[in-house]
Design a protein around this motif. Sequence first.
Motif, PDB file in Angstrom:
ATOM      1  N   VAL A 129       0.837  -1.200   0.000  1.00 48.57           N
ATOM      2  CA  VAL A 129       0.000   0.000   0.000  1.00 48.57           C
ATOM      3  C   VAL A 129       0.873   1.252   0.000  1.00 48.57           C
ATOM      4  O   VAL A 129       0.653   2.188  -0.778  1.00 48.57           O
ATOM      5  N   ARG A 130       1.881   1.266   0.854  1.00 50.92           N
ATOM      6  CA  ARG A 130       2.756   2.440   0.985  1.00 50.92           C
ATOM      7  C   ARG A 130       3.501   2.716  -0.316  1.00 50.92           C
ATOM      8  O   ARG A 130       3.580   3.872  -0.762  1.00 50.92           O
ATOM      9  N   ALA A 131       4.014   1.667  -0.955  1.00 53.68           N
ATOM     10  CA  ALA A 131       4.732   1.849  -2.220  1.00 53.68           C
ATOM     11  C   ALA A 131       3.798   2.368  -3.303  1.00 53.68           C
ATOM     12  O   ALA A 131       4.180   3.222  -4.113  1.00 53.68           O
ATOM     13  N   GLY A 132       2.563   1.859  -3.328  1.00 52.87           N
ATOM     14  CA  GLY A 132       1.594   2.314  -4.326  1.00 52.87           C
ATOM     15  C   GLY A 132       1.261   3.781  -4.161  1.00 52.87           C
ATOM     16  O   GLY A 132       1.250   4.543  -5.139  1.00 52.87           O
ATOM     17  N   LEU A 133       1.002   4.207  -2.929  1.00 46.40           N
ATOM     18  CA  LEU A 133       0.651   5.605  -2.706  1.00 46.40           C
ATOM     19  C   LEU A 133       1.855   6.527  -2.897  1.00 46.40           C
ATOM     20  O   LEU A 133       1.696   7.666  -3.356  1.00 46.40           O
ATOM     21  N   ASP A 134       3.040   6.054  -2.576  1.00 49.82           N
ATOM     22  CA  ASP A 134       4.227   6.874  -2.838  1.00 49.82           C
ATOM     23  C   ASP A 134       4.352   7.171  -4.328  1.00 49.82           C
ATOM     24  O   ASP A 134       4.684   8.294  -4.730  1.00 49.82           O
ATOM     25  N   TRP A 135       4.084   6.161  -5.167  1.00 45.32           N
ATOM     26  CA  TRP A 135       4.141   6.393  -6.611  1.00 45.32           C
ATOM     27  C   TRP A 135       3.043   7.352  -7.046  1.00 45.32           C
ATOM     28  O   TRP A 135       3.274   8.265  -7.836  1.00 45.32           O
ATOM     29  N   VAL A 136       1.853   7.170  -6.522  1.00 50.49           N
ATOM     30  CA  VAL A 136       0.723   8.017  -6.916  1.00 50.49           C
ATOM     31  C   VAL A 136       0.991   9.477  -6.583  1.00 50.49           C
ATOM     32  O   VAL A 136       0.760  10.361  -7.413  1.00 50.49           O
ATOM     33  N   VAL A 137       1.480   9.767  -5.393  1.00 52.29           N
ATOM     34  CA  VAL A 137       1.700  11.172  -5.031  1.00 52.29           C
ATOM     35  C   VAL A 137       2.809  11.788  -5.895  1.00 52.29           C
ATOM     36  O   VAL A 137       2.824  13.011  -6.101  1.00 52.29           O
ATOM     37  N   SER A 138       3.712  10.964  -6.400  1.00 50.74           N
ATOM     38  CA  SER A 138       4.760  11.489  -7.279  1.00 50.74           C
ATOM     39  C   SER A 138       4.206  11.940  -8.620  1.00 50.74           C
ATOM     40  O   SER A 138       4.913  12.633  -9.377  1.00 50.74           O
ATOM     41  N   MET A 139       2.961  11.592  -8.914  1.00 51.87           N
ATOM     42  CA  MET A 139       2.324  11.907 -10.190  1.00 51.87           C
ATOM     43  C   MET A 139       1.435  13.144 -10.098  1.00 51.87           C
ATOM     44  O   MET A 139       0.714  13.463 -11.044  1.00 51.87           O
ATOM     45  N   GLN A 140       1.481  13.876  -8.991  1.00 50.88           N
ATOM     46  CA  GLN A 140       0.619  15.053  -8.853  1.00 50.88           C
ATOM     47  C   GLN A 140       1.065  16.177  -9.781  1.00 50.88           C
ATOM     48  O   GLN A 140       2.262  16.459  -9.922  1.00 50.88           O
ATOM     49  N   LEU A 141       0.085  16.833 -10.409  1.00 53.38           N
ATOM     50  CA  LEU A 141       0.323  17.951 -11.308  1.00 53.38           C
ATOM     51  C   LEU A 141       0.281  19.272 -10.518  1.00 53.38           C
ATOM     52  O   LEU A 141      -0.302  19.326  -9.425  1.00 53.38           O
ATOM     53  N   PRO A 142       0.836  20.340 -11.043  1.00 53.95           N
ATOM     54  CA  PRO A 142       0.888  21.594 -10.286  1.00 53.95           C
ATOM     55  C   PRO A 142      -0.458  22.102  -9.794  1.00 53.95           C
ATOM     56  O   PRO A 142      -0.535  22.674  -8.693  1.00 53.95           O
ATOM     57  N   PHE A 143      -1.539  21.898 -10.551  1.00 49.85           N
ATOM     58  CA  PHE A 143      -2.828  22.426 -10.104  1.00 49.85           C
ATOM     59  C   PHE A 143      -3.475  21.568  -9.031  1.00 49.85           C
ATOM     60  O   PHE A 143      -4.472  21.967  -8.418  1.00 49.85           O
ATOM     61  N   GLY A 144      -2.916  20.376  -8.767  1.00 49.03           N
ATOM     62  CA  GLY A 144      -3.420  19.533  -7.693  1.00 49.03           C
ATOM     63  C   GLY A 144      -3.966  18.198  -8.134  1.00 49.03           C
ATOM     64  O   GLY A 144      -4.023  17.246  -7.342  1.00 49.03           O
ATOM     65  N   GLY A 145      -4.445  18.078  -9.383  1.00 50.69           N
ATOM     66  CA  GLY A 145      -4.904  16.799  -9.896  1.00 50.69           C
ATOM     67  C   GLY A 145      -3.746  15.828 -10.060  1.00 50.69           C
ATOM     68  O   GLY A 145      -2.572  16.207 -10.019  1.00 50.69           O
ATOM     69  N   ILE A 146      -4.062  14.550 -10.251  1.00 51.41           N
ATOM     70  CA  ILE A 146      -3.048  13.511 -10.381  1.00 51.41           C
ATOM     71  C   ILE A 146      -3.002  13.038 -11.831  1.00 51.41           C
ATOM     72  O   ILE A 146      -4.039  12.609 -12.374  1.00 51.41           O
ATOM     73  N   ALA A 147      -1.843  13.124 -12.472  1.00 50.49           N
ATOM     74  CA  ALA A 147      -1.695  12.626 -13.842  1.00 50.49           C
ATOM     75  C   ALA A 147      -2.184  11.181 -13.900  1.00 50.49           C
ATOM     76  O   ALA A 147      -1.760  10.345 -13.098  1.00 50.49           O
ATOM     77  N   TRP A 148      -3.055  10.877 -14.836  1.00 47.41           N
ATOM     78  CA  TRP A 148      -3.838   9.641 -14.714  1.00 47.41           C
ATOM     79  C   TRP A 148      -3.081   8.373 -15.061  1.00 47.41           C
ATOM     80  O   TRP A 148      -3.447   7.280 -14.621  1.00 47.41           O
ATOM     81  N   SER A 149      -1.972   8.467 -15.830  1.00 48.63           N
ATOM     82  CA  SER A 149      -1.269   7.241 -16.199  1.00 48.63           C
ATOM     83  C   SER A 149       0.181   7.550 -16.541  1.00 48.63           C
ATOM     84  O   SER A 149       0.567   8.704 -16.750  1.00 48.63           O
ATOM     85  N   GLN A 150       0.962   6.485 -16.593  1.00 45.19           N
ATOM     86  CA  GLN A 150       2.368   6.585 -16.970  1.00 45.19           C
ATOM     87  C   GLN A 150       2.701   5.448 -17.928  1.00 45.19           C
ATOM     88  O   GLN A 150       2.347   4.289 -17.671  1.00 45.19           O
ATOM     89  N   GLU A 151       3.350   5.790 -19.015  1.00 51.64           N
ATOM     90  CA  GLU A 151       3.780   4.765 -19.970  1.00 51.64           C
ATOM     91  C   GLU A 151       4.827   3.852 -19.336  1.00 51.64           C
ATOM     92  O   GLU A 151       5.500   4.218 -18.370  1.00 51.64           O
ATOM     93  N   TRP A 152       4.935   2.668 -19.899  1.00 54.27           N
ATOM     94  CA  TRP A 152       5.915   1.684 -19.418  1.00 54.27           C
ATOM     95  C   TRP A 152       6.626   1.134 -20.639  1.00 54.27           C
ATOM     96  O   TRP A 152       6.010   0.497 -21.491  1.00 54.27           O
ATOM     97  N   GLU A 153       7.912   1.403 -20.755  1.00 54.15           N
ATOM     98  CA  GLU A 153       8.665   1.035 -21.953  1.00 54.15           C
ATOM     99  C   GLU A 153       9.956   0.312 -21.575  1.00 54.15           C
ATOM    100  O   GLU A 153      10.680   0.758 -20.682  1.00 54.15           O
ATOM    101  N   ASP A 154      10.204  -0.791 -22.273  1.00 59.74           N
ATOM    102  CA  ASP A 154      11.439  -1.563 -22.056  1.00 59.74           C
ATOM    103  C   ASP A 154      11.629  -1.928 -20.592  1.00 59.74           C
ATOM    104  O   ASP A 154      12.736  -1.888 -20.044  1.00 59.74           O
ATOM    105  N   GLY A 155      10.504  -2.258 -19.942  1.00 62.85           N
ATOM    106  CA  GLY A 155      10.566  -2.691 -18.555  1.00 62.85           C
ATOM    107  C   GLY A 155      10.777  -1.596 -17.542  1.00 62.85           C
ATOM    108  O   GLY A 155      11.072  -1.876 -16.371  1.00 62.85           O
ATOM    109  N   ARG A 156      10.587  -0.337 -17.979  1.00 61.27           N
ATOM    110  CA  ARG A 156      10.812   0.786 -17.062  1.00 61.27           C
ATOM    111  C   ARG A 156       9.715   1.835 -17.223  1.00 61.27           C
ATOM    112  O   ARG A 156       9.136   1.976 -18.303  1.00 61.27           O
ATOM    113  N   PRO A 157       9.440   2.600 -16.157  1.00 60.95           N
ATOM    114  CA  PRO A 157       8.470   3.694 -16.289  1.00 60.95           C
ATOM    115  C   PRO A 157       8.983   4.748 -17.250  1.00 60.95           C
ATOM    116  O   PRO A 157      10.185   5.038 -17.292  1.00 60.95           O
TER     117      PRO A 157
END
Length: 370
Positions: A129-157
């Motif tokens: 749970v902690r690792a999941g939420l740590d990743w999610v908060v790293s995706m916050q945009l300046p206005f406060g919303g959360i960027a909805w997705s991240q591409e995954w290429e060659d085994g890496r974000p």
Amino acid sequence: MTDPLARIPYVDGILTAAEVAETAASIAAMQEPSGAIPWTVGEHVDIWNHLEGAMALLVGGQVDAAERAFAWVPTMQRPNGSWPMKIVGGLVEDERGEVNMSSYFAVALWHHWLVRRDLAFVQRFWPSVRAGLDWVVSMQLPFGGIAWSQEWEDGRPAAADPGALLAGSSSIYQSLRAGVALADLLDDPQPEWELTGGRLGHALREHRDLFMDKAKYSMDWYYPVLGGAVRGEAAFELLESRWDDFVRPDLGILCVDTNPWVTGAETCELVMALDAIGDQRRALRLLADMQHLRGEDGKYWTGWVYGDDVNWPPEWTTYTAAAVILAVDALGETNGHSTAGSGIMRGTSLAPHFSELALECGCPSGDLVS
């Protein structure tokens, strides 16, 4: 000997405990041997709907199946804390990380704590749970919303999407409050989650126009209420603003405002949003209205196309059944019987609403949301 049905929720005049148990059993029957809960037999799994299914199994008396579902979740988590968007037969079909899915483990684990009070179980899954939420908060945009997705290429974000989804970010707000509640329980403070939650809640209340435009979907209408960021008079006003656009008396609510298609899961989520603001009358009516989707053995059709008068798609879905069970549990607290997890969508047991600090949108900071 205690009747096992005595622990299962029901709503007077709408669904009995035996009927709820039957619906929970229908979800368990579609669960894969790994513990994964697909949308329907042979379909894909996503973490959010999988966890909703696990919560419903727990409420419906299928404890072993629920806990097998929990145990499967960390097996699909990636080193950066995210989960893939789509999994079929145990194989990743869509590698993108999706923030809403990757945050929801917090809600499910807090719900399990409310129902079972098993501290060892919480401790077992807290690192995930902690690792999941740590990743999610790293995706916050300046206005406060959360960027909805991240591409995954060659085994890496890889690149993050530049836009935020209103419904998904609303659900994340609930997940952050659940995560902070878990952190408090385990004495593992997470101040960054609280800061993210304050900025996110402000965006959901004051800057909904900055999210991606998905206004044709009913989820974008009610989710700021369901996720808990919008409460009080503002919540009533928001639900009233598009009630006639989406609600179809005696049938349920539309998934999309352009199509004559009522769907059971969205209807039950609106039921829980209404319950969260104390509108029991309309919540009960909608729960009763959508029972035309109930099928054999307690399964639920996804939706109904009126005019053509057919169930579409022609399948029973676990996420629809799960939404029914959780709606029954919510309403059962005052209209029948409920479990200790019945307030999960009302947010009564979650961490308090977050202070609006370090805003980057130009609005004043420092307000405490009551």
